[in-house]
Design a protein around this motif. Structure first.
Motif, PDB file in Angstrom:
ATOM      1  N   MET A   1       0.923  -1.101   0.133  1.00 48.63           N
ATOM      2  CA  MET A   1       0.068  -0.001   0.133  1.00 48.63           C
ATOM      3  C   MET A   1       1.081   1.312   0.073  1.00 48.63           C
ATOM      4  N   ASN A   2       0.774   2.298  -0.811  1.00 47.97           N
ATOM      5  CA  ASN A   2       1.420   3.303  -0.854  1.00 47.97           C
ATOM      6  C   ASN A   2       1.091   4.452   0.046  1.00 47.97           C
ATOM      7  N   ALA A   3      -0.146   4.451   0.585  1.00 44.08           N
ATOM      8  CA  ALA A   3      -0.599   5.369   1.681  1.00 44.08           C
ATOM      9  C   ALA A   3      -1.172   4.623   2.840  1.00 44.08           C
ATOM     10  N   HIS A   4      -0.788   4.728   3.982  1.00 38.50           N
ATOM     11  CA  HIS A   4      -1.145   4.308   5.468  1.00 38.50           C
ATOM     12  C   HIS A   4      -1.748   5.372   6.197  1.00 38.50           C
ATOM     13  N   LEU A   5      -2.747   5.726   6.672  1.00 41.97           N
ATOM     14  CA  LEU A   5      -3.275   6.814   7.294  1.00 41.97           C
ATOM     15  C   LEU A   5      -4.036   6.361   8.518  1.00 41.97           C
ATOM     16  N   GLU A   6      -3.514   6.974   9.736  1.00 42.32           N
ATOM     17  CA  GLU A   6      -4.432   6.527  11.197  1.00 42.32           C
ATOM     18  C   GLU A   6      -4.669   7.778  11.735  1.00 42.32           C
ATOM     19  N   ASN A   7      -5.956   7.881  12.142  1.00 42.58           N
ATOM     20  CA  ASN A   7      -6.188   9.057  13.104  1.00 42.58           C
ATOM     21  C   ASN A   7      -7.055   8.548  14.263  1.00 42.58           C
ATOM     22  N   ASN A   8      -6.369   8.890  15.577  1.00 41.61           N
ATOM     23  CA  ASN A   8      -7.187   8.775  16.830  1.00 41.61           C
ATOM     24  C   ASN A   8      -7.864   9.888  17.443  1.00 41.61           C
ATOM     25  N   PHE A   9      -9.249   9.913  17.444  1.00 39.62           N
ATOM     26  CA  PHE A   9      -9.798  11.060  18.031  1.00 39.62           C
ATOM     27  C   PHE A   9     -10.463  11.053  19.191  1.00 39.62           C
ATOM     28  N   LYS A  10      -9.995  12.054  20.048  1.00 37.79           N
ATOM     29  CA  LYS A  10      -9.918  11.993  21.407  1.00 37.79           C
ATOM     30  C   LYS A  10     -11.239  12.364  22.259  1.00 37.79           C
ATOM     31  N   ARG A  11     -11.993  13.217  21.416  1.00 40.77           N
ATOM     32  CA  ARG A  11     -13.264  13.497  22.187  1.00 40.77           C
ATOM     33  C   ARG A  11     -14.260  12.635  22.087  1.00 40.77           C
ATOM     34  N   GLY A  12     -15.448  12.754  22.958  1.00 42.95           N
ATOM     35  CA  GLY A  12     -16.451  11.715  23.029  1.00 42.95           C
ATOM     36  C   GLY A  12     -17.551  11.996  21.767  1.00 42.95           C
ATOM     37  N   PHE A  13     -17.977  10.778  21.411  1.00 43.15           N
ATOM     38  CA  PHE A  13     -18.801  10.735  20.198  1.00 43.15           C
ATOM     39  C   PHE A  13     -20.616  10.982  20.496  1.00 43.15           C
ATOM     40  N   PHE A  14     -21.423  11.771  19.742  1.00 47.89           N
ATOM     41  CA  PHE A  14     -22.780  11.573  19.733  1.00 47.89           C
ATOM     42  C   PHE A  14     -23.242  10.980  18.368  1.00 47.89           C
ATOM     43  N   LEU A  15     -23.294   9.775  18.168  1.00 45.13           N
ATOM     44  CA  LEU A  15     -23.739   9.098  16.924  1.00 45.13           C
ATOM     45  C   LEU A  15     -25.202   8.907  16.667  1.00 45.13           C
ATOM     46  N   THR A  16     -25.604   9.438  15.710  1.00 46.92           N
ATOM     47  CA  THR A  16     -27.011   9.481  15.302  1.00 46.92           C
ATOM     48  C   THR A  16     -27.396   8.529  14.084  1.00 46.92           C
ATOM     49  N   GLU A  17     -28.576   8.320  13.858  1.00 48.12           N
ATOM     50  CA  GLU A  17     -28.904   7.746  12.367  1.00 48.12           C
ATOM     51  C   GLU A  17     -28.526   8.689  11.396  1.00 48.12           C
ATOM     52  N   GLU A  18     -28.777  10.179  11.485  1.00 47.82           N
ATOM     53  CA  GLU A  18     -28.461  10.929  10.520  1.00 47.82           C
ATOM     54  C   GLU A  18     -27.027  10.883  10.214  1.00 47.82           C
ATOM     55  N   ALA A  19     -26.025  10.926  11.214  1.00 45.02           N
ATOM     56  CA  ALA A  19     -24.611  10.841  11.201  1.00 45.02           C
ATOM     57  C   ALA A  19     -24.254   9.525  10.351  1.00 45.02           C
ATOM     58  N   LEU A  20     -24.913   8.339  10.834  1.00 46.14           N
ATOM     59  CA  LEU A  20     -24.415   7.143  10.029  1.00 46.14           C
ATOM     60  C   LEU A  20     -24.956   7.301   8.615  1.00 46.14           C
ATOM     61  N   ILE A  21     -25.895   7.877   8.295  1.00 45.70           N
ATOM     62  CA  ILE A  21     -26.236   7.927   6.859  1.00 45.70           C
ATOM     63  C   ILE A  21     -25.333   8.718   6.258  1.00 45.70           C
ATOM     64  N   LYS A  22     -24.900   9.875   6.683  1.00 50.40           N
ATOM     65  CA  LYS A  22     -24.018  11.007   6.311  1.00 50.40           C
ATOM     66  C   LYS A  22     -22.603  10.265   5.996  1.00 50.40           C
TER      67      LYS A  22
END
Length: 265
Positions: free
Chosen positions: A1-22
Motif C-alpha cells: 500500500m502506498n498510503a497508510h493513514l491512521e487517526n485517533n479522535f480524543k473527544r466523545g461521540f454523539f452518533l445518530t442515525e443521520e450521522a451514520l447515513i451521512k
C-alpha cells in the motif's frame, strides 16, 4: 500500500442515525469513484454478546438498542483489492480511523472528508472521563498539600529551658497556671484532627463522584432506539436539577438580602 493513514479522535461521540447515513454517503462517493464494486459493511457489537452485520446504516439504526442488548461498538469497514478502510466507534476507547490505499490521493481525500465530518458533527463531548480524572495519581498529593501546611503552621515552639526554670522558681501561682494553659493549647491537635476527618470525607466523595458524573454526563452515545429515549430523559432530569439548584441559590441570596434590609432599614 502506498498510503497508510491512521487517526485517533480524543473527544466523545454523539452518533445518530443521520450521522451514520451521512458517513455512509461520504465514504461511498469516494470509494465508488475509485472502485465501482466497492461495498460498505457495518459491524454492530451488542451487550448480549451478539455480533450483527449490515450493509446499510438504516438497518443499524433499526436496532432496539435497549439496556439488555445495548450497542457497545460500531465498526464501518470496507476492503477492496487496492484499499482498506476502518472507522470504529467504541465508548471504552477513542474513535479510530484507519485507511490504506494504493492511490495516495484517494487515501488523503477520503481521510480528509471523514475527519472533517466526524470532528464537526459527531465528536461533541469532552475527551476525558470524570472517574479517571478524579481518581488520578495527582488527586492525593493535591489534597495532602493543605494538610501539610496546616500541620506545619500548627507546630509551636517548645518553651525554652530558662523559661521553664523561671516559672518553676516563681511563687506566682497565676503565672504558672497561664504557662500550663498556653503549653496545652500549643499541643492541641484539634484543627489537624478535623482536617484529617474532612480529607477522608473528601476522598469518599471523590471516589463516587467521578462515576456519578460520568453517568450523568456520558461522553459516548449511540443515539437511536430505546437508549435515545433514555438519554433524552436524562438530559431533561439534568436540566431540571440544575435549574432547581440555581433557583434555590438565587432565592437564598434574595432572602438573606431582604432579611438584612428589614433588620437594618
Amino acid at each position: 500500500m502506498n498510503a497508510h493513514l491512521e487517526n485517533n479522535f480524543k473527544r466523545g461521540f454523539f452518533l445518530t442515525e443521520e450521522a451514520l447515513i451521512k458517513l455512509d454517503d461520504i465514504i461511498r462517493k469516494r470509494l465508488l469513484a475509485a472502485d465501482p464494486n466497492a461495498t460498505l459493511q457495518f459491524k454492530v457489537f451488542r451487550a448480549d454478546g451478539m455480533l450483527v452485520e449490515f450493509d446499510n446504516p438504516s438497518a443499524v439504526a433499526a436496532e432496539e438498542n435497549s439496556s439488555r442488548n445495548a450497542i457497545k461498538r460500531v465498526e464501518i469497514l470496507s476492503a477492496g483489492a487496492t484499499y482498506k478502510l476502518s472507522l470504529k466507534f467504541d465508548p471504552k476507547d477513542n474513535t479510530d480511523l484507519g485507511i490504506e490505499a494504493n492511490d495516495r490521493d484517494l487515501a488523503y481525500l477520503l481521510a480528509a472528508d471523514v475527519k472533517d465530518y466526524v470532528n464537526s458533527e459527531i465528536l461533541k463531548f469532552r475527551s476525558f472521563s470524570f472517574d479517571s480524572t478524579l481518581s488520578s495519581k495527582h488527586t492525593f498529593p493535591l489534597l495532602m498539600l493543605p494538610f501539610l501546611f496546616i500541620s506545619i503552621s500548627g507546630i509551636k515552639e517548645s518553651p525554652k529551658g530558662e523559661a521553664v526554670a523561671a516559672i518553676l522558681e516563681s511563687s506566682d501561682v497565676q503565672a504558672k497556671l497561664n504557662f500550663l494553659i498556653e503549653s496545652r493549647l500549643g499541643q492541641n491537635p484539634g484543627p489537624i484532627k478535623w482536617y484529617f476527618v474532612a480529607m477522608i470525607v473528601i476522598f469518599v466523595i471523590l471516589f463516587f463522584l467521578g462515576t456519578l458524573l460520568d453517568k450523568a454526563y456520558p461522553r459516548n452515545i449511540f443515539y437511536w432506539g430505546k437508549l435515545a429515549q433514555a438519554h433524552d430523559r436524562l438530559v431533561s432530569l439534568r436540566e431540571k436539577f440544575v435549574w432547581g439548584v440555581v433557583i434555590a441559590f438565587v432565592i437564598g441570596i434574595a432572602s438573606t438580602i431582604a432579611v438584612d434590609y428589614f433588620k437594618n432599614p
